[in-house]
Design a protein around this motif. Structure first.
Motif, PDB file in Angstrom:
ATOM      1  N   ARG A  41      -3.032  -6.688  -5.652  1.00  0.00           N
ATOM      2  CA  ARG A  41      -4.334  -6.023  -5.471  1.00  0.00           C
ATOM      3  C   ARG A  41      -4.295  -5.067  -4.290  1.00  0.00           C
ATOM      4  N   ASN A  42      -3.601  -5.425  -3.229  1.00  0.00           N
ATOM      5  CA  ASN A  42      -3.494  -4.531  -2.075  1.00  0.00           C
ATOM      6  C   ASN A  42      -2.704  -3.275  -2.407  1.00  0.00           C
ATOM      7  N   ALA A  43      -1.778  -3.416  -3.372  1.00  0.00           N
ATOM      8  CA  ALA A  43      -0.924  -2.287  -3.731  1.00  0.00           C
ATOM      9  C   ALA A  43      -1.619  -1.292  -4.652  1.00  0.00           C
ATOM     10  N   GLY A  44      -2.653  -1.721  -5.336  1.00  0.00           N
ATOM     11  CA  GLY A  44      -3.342  -0.805  -6.245  1.00  0.00           C
ATOM     12  C   GLY A  44      -4.497  -1.465  -6.969  1.00  0.00           C
ATOM     13  N   ALA A  45      -5.261  -0.640  -7.678  1.00  0.00           N
ATOM     14  CA  ALA A  45      -6.432  -1.137  -8.402  1.00  0.00           C
ATOM     15  C   ALA A  45      -6.048  -1.533  -9.823  1.00  0.00           C
ATOM     16  N   PHE A  46      -6.867  -2.411 -10.408  1.00  0.00           N
ATOM     17  CA  PHE A  46      -6.679  -2.857 -11.785  1.00  0.00           C
ATOM     18  C   PHE A  46      -7.967  -2.653 -12.566  1.00  0.00           C
ATOM     19  N   ASP A  47      -7.826  -2.469 -13.858  1.00  0.00           N
ATOM     20  CA  ASP A  47      -8.996  -2.334 -14.729  1.00  0.00           C
ATOM     21  C   ASP A  47      -9.591  -3.689 -15.071  1.00  0.00           C
ATOM     22  N   LEU A  48      -8.777  -4.749 -14.945  1.00  0.00           N
ATOM     23  CA  LEU A  48      -9.215  -6.095 -15.305  1.00  0.00           C
ATOM     24  C   LEU A  48      -8.245  -7.104 -14.714  1.00  0.00           C
ATOM     25  N   VAL A  49      -8.780  -8.284 -14.339  1.00  0.00           N
ATOM     26  CA  VAL A  49      -7.941  -9.366 -13.829  1.00  0.00           C
ATOM     27  C   VAL A  49      -8.245 -10.644 -14.598  1.00  0.00           C
ATOM     28  N   LEU A  50      -7.193 -11.316 -15.055  1.00  0.00           N
ATOM     29  CA  LEU A  50      -7.309 -12.653 -15.641  1.00  0.00           C
ATOM     30  C   LEU A  50      -6.818 -13.621 -14.578  1.00  0.00           C
ATOM     31  N   LEU A  51      -7.706 -14.471 -14.076  1.00  0.00           N
ATOM     32  CA  LEU A  51      -7.412 -15.268 -12.884  1.00  0.00           C
ATOM     33  C   LEU A  51      -7.565 -16.766 -13.154  1.00  0.00           C
ATOM     34  N   ALA A 113     -12.732 -11.269 -24.883  1.00  0.00           N
ATOM     35  CA  ALA A 113     -13.106 -11.243 -23.467  1.00  0.00           C
ATOM     36  C   ALA A 113     -12.539 -10.013 -22.770  1.00  0.00           C
ATOM     37  N   VAL A 114     -11.292  -9.661 -23.091  1.00  0.00           N
ATOM     38  CA  VAL A 114     -10.671  -8.468 -22.494  1.00  0.00           C
ATOM     39  C   VAL A 114     -11.413  -7.211 -22.925  1.00  0.00           C
ATOM     40  N   GLU A 115     -11.769  -7.145 -24.203  1.00  0.00           N
ATOM     41  CA  GLU A 115     -12.496  -5.983 -24.706  1.00  0.00           C
ATOM     42  C   GLU A 115     -13.832  -5.829 -23.988  1.00  0.00           C
ATOM     43  N   GLN A 116     -14.556  -6.939 -23.805  1.00  0.00           N
ATOM     44  CA  GLN A 116     -15.842  -6.896 -23.114  1.00  0.00           C
ATOM     45  C   GLN A 116     -15.671  -6.505 -21.652  1.00  0.00           C
ATOM     46  N   GLY A 117     -14.614  -7.038 -21.023  1.00  0.00           N
ATOM     47  CA  GLY A 117     -14.371  -6.704 -19.620  1.00  0.00           C
ATOM     48  C   GLY A 117     -14.047  -5.239 -19.423  1.00  0.00           C
TER      49      GLY A 117
END
Length: 233
Positions: A41-51, A113-117
């Protein structure tokens, strides 16, 4: 194509989610724990995270709090767990998680869920959604058929012929061989044809061929179909 971070301490789950999301045309980065997730996350942005919630170093809810407090919770986060309580799910949602997936995660629930996110991320004020395209693709989600500059696109609704991008789909069949081998050759060409025509979208190929997605994945692996080539082609 979306940039997705998958955070889970179980190697099998990371590999499975990565395979499914890659097949859908997304770029996937993997993290085995909170430390790796922080670095990503510090290295760059993401469109979605599965955590994942339960991890050996720092749990997912605590990491979610960190991102929220530091202003790094700028992307939709979907929590995952096989042992979380209702209270844990509620707390994660209160902090800023978009939704919660209970393990074992089915392919249908994951993709929905990914599509909605991604749709939510695309509709955010700071987002720059792509223009909507025909064929039922969500606005703001880059369709799998979109490829790099200079590469061929497979878009039947724009008048381009699917056969232009799939040379392997039209081949001469050697009928002087056992029935099973001849049938496998035909089925491979059949699926390569539909994969090329649908730009590598497993969702649309499943609809066109009338197969359930899990069966389709298994069939393509059995036939040795190169999914990466189908997306490029």
């Amino acid at each position: 194509m979306a940039n997705i971070l998958v955070v889970d301490d179980e190697l099998g789950i990371r590999d499975l989610l990565s395979e499914i999301l890659n097949d859908e045309g997304h770029s996937v980065e993997l993290a085995a724990n909170a430390t790796q997730a922080r670095a990503a996350r510090n290295a760059g942005a993401f469109d979605l995270v599965l955590l994942d919630i339960w991890m050996p170093d720092t749990d997912g809810v605590s990491l979610l709090k960190e991102w929220s407090a530091s202003g790094q919770l700028t992307m939709p986060v979907i929590m995952m767990s096989g042992h979380a309580t209702i209270d844990t799910a509620v707390e994660a949602t209160r902090i800023g998680a978009l939704s919660f997936l209970e393990k074992p995660i089915t392919m249908q629930k994951l993709l929905k869920a990914v599509e909605q996110g991604l749709a939510k991320n695309a509709s955010a004020p700071a987002a720059k959604p792509a223009a909507p395209v025909a064929g039922g693709v969500l606005a703001g989600v880059t369709p799998v058929a979109d490829v790099g500059a200079g590469e061929p696109m497979v878009r039947p609704h724009l008048g381009l012929r699917a056969v232009d991008a799939m040379p392997s789909a039209h081949q001469d069949f050697d009928l002087d061989r056992p029935l099973r081998e001849a049938r496998d050759g035909f089925e491979k060409a059949y699926f390569e044809f539909h994969l090329a025509r649908e730009g590598g979208s497993m969702t649309r190929v499943a609809e066109k061929t009338g197969l359930e997605r899990t069966h389709l994945y298994r069939k393509l692996r059995q036939l040795g179909v190169d999914l990466g080539r189908s997306r490029r082609g």
